[in-house]
Scaffold this active site. Structure first.
Site, PDB file in Angstrom:
ATOM      1  N   ARG A 194       4.856   5.967  14.348  1.00 53.80           N
ATOM      2  CA  ARG A 194       4.905   6.580  13.013  1.00 53.80           C
ATOM      3  C   ARG A 194       4.344   7.990  13.043  1.00 53.80           C
ATOM      4  O   ARG A 194       3.236   8.212  13.541  1.00 53.80           O
ATOM      5  CB  ARG A 194       4.108   5.738  12.013  1.00 53.80           C
ATOM      6  CG  ARG A 194       4.400   6.143  10.573  1.00 53.80           C
ATOM      7  CD  ARG A 194       3.578   5.341   9.588  1.00 53.80           C
ATOM      8  NE  ARG A 194       2.331   6.036   9.284  1.00 53.80           N
ATOM      9  CZ  ARG A 194       1.297   5.497   8.641  1.00 53.80           C
ATOM     10  NH1 ARG A 194       1.358   4.237   8.250  1.00 53.80           N
ATOM     11  NH2 ARG A 194       0.215   6.195   8.399  1.00 53.80           N
ATOM     12  N   HIS A 247       0.823  -1.210   0.000  1.00 52.96           N
ATOM     13  CA  HIS A 247       0.000   0.000   0.000  1.00 52.96           C
ATOM     14  C   HIS A 247       0.860   1.265   0.000  1.00 52.96           C
ATOM     15  O   HIS A 247       2.059   1.226   0.283  1.00 52.96           O
ATOM     16  CB  HIS A 247      -0.911   0.031   1.240  1.00 52.96           C
ATOM     17  CG  HIS A 247      -0.147   0.174   2.519  1.00 52.96           C
ATOM     18  ND1 HIS A 247       0.626  -0.832   3.047  1.00 52.96           N
ATOM     19  CD2 HIS A 247      -0.030   1.222   3.381  1.00 52.96           C
ATOM     20  CE1 HIS A 247       1.170  -0.420   4.172  1.00 52.96           C
ATOM     21  NE2 HIS A 247       0.799   0.827   4.388  1.00 52.96           N
ATOM     22  N   HIS A 268       4.728   0.208   0.180  1.00 58.84           N
ATOM     23  CA  HIS A 268       5.472  -0.615   1.138  1.00 58.84           C
ATOM     24  C   HIS A 268       4.610  -1.744   1.676  1.00 58.84           C
ATOM     25  O   HIS A 268       3.376  -1.732   1.541  1.00 58.84           O
ATOM     26  CB  HIS A 268       6.057   0.229   2.269  1.00 58.84           C
ATOM     27  CG  HIS A 268       5.036   1.000   3.046  1.00 58.84           C
ATOM     28  ND1 HIS A 268       4.411   2.121   2.544  1.00 58.84           N
ATOM     29  CD2 HIS A 268       4.517   0.800   4.279  1.00 58.84           C
ATOM     30  CE1 HIS A 268       3.563   2.585   3.443  1.00 58.84           C
ATOM     31  NE2 HIS A 268       3.588   1.802   4.509  1.00 58.84           N
TER      32      HIS A 268
END
Ligand code: SIN
Length: 277
Positions: free
Chosen positions: A265, A102, A250
């Site tokens: 993240r 994605h 990724h």
């Protein structure tokens, strides 16, 4: 061109580079910022080792590249830092974030330009690598007739497929994001064209019958997942990966169950994908 503040070691000629010589906990000077930005544009994903960052320092690094993105539905965020997603898997996990190819949150009207993942714990017996694919290469290696076909198309990206489906999340308000984007997007900085469909979020090519859309999407997914377009990053504690969602996809390998992997993240806002001939 030579770098004045950082050193760059490529992982492959086409995608991925490890950067050394910079402490991301400290405010980034203009020269270092420019060199890191250039390295990201050239390599699509860049990696840093042995970084000790607080959540505020992680966010400050992200803010150097733009405003921070707030996830449309995930509850896995830090209480005092809504811009910081918790990326965690352990023996209780039923799924992990990113275990399908994605580009982050491509269902958003203005999907994130970049994501900065900082891992603090890695599985003790290995596994948990992240794979990245060069979507410029994916576009450039299609035959000319298929390139022309794809350049005229748009596709629907639907958050409900992932967040509502596999993850079982409930939307914050007004439903999960669902938006149409060009199948081939022009990168706003490099001007290069990249294929912009992914198995996670893309549900339909607009204007095609369902069997036509399914067949074309499956062909494009298989093509863009070609191993020669990829690099693979083996994490250590305190490593960082910073990827450009406009040019790379990724895939997080979940090959370490029931072991634990933990990170955070920070995601940088992007702009509306466009296609320029
Ligand atoms: C993600 O898609 O942000 C997760 C990537 C990873 O955990 O390696």
């Amino acid at each position: 061109m030579g770098q004045q503040t950082i050193a760059i070691r490529k992982l492959t000629p086409g995608i991925g580079a490890e950067i050394s010589g910079v402490d991301l906990a400290r405010p980034l000077g203009n020269q270092a910022f420019q060199e890191i930005h250039d390295a990201l544009m050239e390599n699509l994903v860049i990696f840093f080792r042995d970084q000790e960052l607080t959540h505020d320092q992680h966010k400050a690094f992200g803010r150097r590249f733009g405003e921070l993105h707030i996830h449309p539905s995930s509850l896995a965020v830090l209480a005092d830092h809504p811009e910081v997603l918790i990326i965690k898997a352990d023996e209780r996990s039923k799924y992990v974030a990113g275990e399908e190819w994605h580009s982050d949150v491509s269902c958003d009207p203005e999907p994130p330009m970049g994501s900065i993942l900082y891992l603090k714990e890695v599985p003790p017996d290995g596994g948990g690598d992240t794979l990245f694919a060069n979507m410029y290469r994916a576009f450039e290696t299609l035959s000319a007739p298929i390139q022309r076909l794809c350049e005229g198309l748009t596709a629907v990206h639907d958050g409900a497929q992932v967040y509502g489906g596999r993850f079982g999340q409930t939307p914050k308000e007004g439903g999960f994001p669902k938006n149409e984007h060009p199948v081939v997007r022009t990168h706003p900085v490099t001007g290069r064209k990249a294929l912009y469909v992914n198995r996670n979020f893309t549900t339909r090519i607009a204007g095609l019958r369902k069997p036509e859309s399914d067949a074309l999407l499956e062909m494009l997914y298989r093509h863009s997942e070609t191993p020669e377009f990829q690099c693979r990053f083996a994490w250590r504690p305190n490593s960082i990966a910073f990827w450009d969602n406009r040019a790379a996809m990724h895939h997080a390998m979940w090959d370490y169950f029931p072991h634990k992997r933990l990170g955070y993240r920070v995601t940088v806002k992007g702009d509306k994908p466009f296609h320029r001939t």
